[in-house]
Design a protein around this motif. Structure first.
Motif, short mmCIF file in Angstrom:
data_model
loop_
_atom_site.label_atom_id
_atom_site.label_comp_id
_atom_site.label_asym_id
_atom_site.label_seq_id
_atom_site.Cartn_x
_atom_site.Cartn_y
_atom_site.Cartn_z
N GLN A 61 33.91 35.66 1.62
CA GLN A 61 32.62 36.01 1.02
C GLN A 61 31.50 35.24 1.72
O GLN A 61 31.66 34.10 2.14
N ARG A 83 25.35 44.90 -11.67
CA ARG A 83 26.14 45.38 -10.54
C ARG A 83 25.20 45.62 -9.37
O ARG A 83 24.03 45.93 -9.53
N GLY A 84 25.75 45.50 -8.16
CA GLY A 84 24.94 45.75 -6.98
C GLY A 84 25.80 46.10 -5.79
O GLY A 84 27.02 46.03 -5.84
N THR A 85 25.12 46.48 -4.73
CA THR A 85 25.78 46.79 -3.46
C THR A 85 25.08 46.00 -2.37
O THR A 85 23.85 46.04 -2.25
N ARG A 86 25.85 45.25 -1.61
CA ARG A 86 25.29 44.40 -0.57
C ARG A 86 24.78 45.24 0.59
O ARG A 86 25.44 46.16 1.03
N SER A 87 23.57 44.92 1.05
CA SER A 87 23.04 45.61 2.21
C SER A 87 23.85 45.19 3.43
O SER A 87 24.36 44.08 3.50
N GLN A 111 33.39 39.70 -6.10
CA GLN A 111 33.61 40.83 -5.19
C GLN A 111 35.10 41.07 -5.08
O GLN A 111 35.92 40.19 -5.37
N ASP A 120 27.01 45.96 4.66
CA ASP A 120 28.35 46.55 4.64
C ASP A 120 28.61 47.40 3.40
O ASP A 120 29.66 48.02 3.27
N GLY A 121 27.66 47.42 2.46
CA GLY A 121 27.81 48.27 1.28
C GLY A 121 28.84 47.78 0.28
O GLY A 121 29.25 48.55 -0.60
N ALA A 122 29.27 46.53 0.38
CA ALA A 122 30.28 46.00 -0.54
C ALA A 122 29.69 45.84 -1.93
O ALA A 122 28.58 45.34 -2.10
N SER A 123 30.44 46.27 -2.95
CA SER A 123 29.99 46.15 -4.33
C SER A 123 30.25 44.75 -4.86
O SER A 123 31.16 44.06 -4.42
N TYR A 124 29.43 44.35 -5.82
CA TYR A 124 29.61 43.03 -6.43
C TYR A 124 29.09 43.06 -7.86
O TYR A 124 28.38 43.98 -8.28
#
Length: 197
Positions: free
Chosen positions: A113, A79-83, A106, A85-89
């Motif tokens: 995307q 799991r991660g969070t995009r730098s 996502q 906008d903070g969107a999780s993926y």
């Protein structure tokens, strides 16, 4: 997926692997969409076969992937969070035959995307460049560049190539073509571009 099924030899092989492994069936509810270098024919040896998914519940998605694909060779899910906008993926990696596969999910429609938007711009540029452009991008990738930095180098883009390509994705096809034709880095492909206008 029809594009892969009717594509070149590697694209057809990728489609076969996805069908025979039942990966597409597992992902059917998440609108799986092939992305990255394989669909636009700039993949090199060792390139991932990327699949984008829309998953509104990432926890449920990860649970299903672990259950149905967790026995695949070299399986890894994170799991991660995009730098930005903070969107999780969620990303899941594994291998089938000689294909490394990466699934990216996502809670965002696929057409919004970043990976889809990058690929769309890259495909439009390749349509201008023709075979010479495909060869140049592959050459840069074999030298060690990732796909987006390779395009940025040919385009003469400054700054973060991932951000710059997203900016280009907001342009119309005509705006992109007109801008691209004025870039000095396009001169090696100028005859091809003129033929395609």
């Amino acid at each position: 997926m029809a594009h892969l099924a009717a594509g070149n030899e590697r694209q057809r092989d990728a489609y076969r692997v996805l069908q025979e492994s039942r990966v597409l069936l597992t992902l059917a509810a998440f609108h799986p969409y092939p992305a990255g270098t394989v669909p636009i024919d700039i993949d090199i040896s060792g390139s991932d076969l990327d699949i984008l998914c829309e998953a509104n519940d990432l926890d449920a998605f990860a649970t299903l992937i672990h259950r149905d694909l967790g026995n695949m060779l070299h399986f890894h899910c994170s799991r991660g969070t995009r730098s930005g906008d903070g969107a999780s993926y969620v990303t899941c990696n594994f291998q089938i035959d000689h294909w490394p596969i990466e699934i990216f999910a996502q809670a965002v429609p696929i057409q919004q995307q970043n990976a889809y938007l990058h690929m769309k711009v890259e495909w439009e540029l390749l349509q201008l460049w023709g075979a010479e452009g495909h060869r140049e991008i592959r050459r840069l990738k074999r030298s060690g560049l990732k796909t987006e930095p390779a395009f940025a180098q040919v385009l003469g883009l400054q700054g973060d190539p991932y951000v710059e390509l997203l900016h280009l994705a907001t342009w119309s096809r005509i705006e992109l073509r007109d801008w691209a034709c004025k870039q000095p880095s396009f001169f090696p492909f100028s005859s091809t571009i003129n033929e395609r206008l």
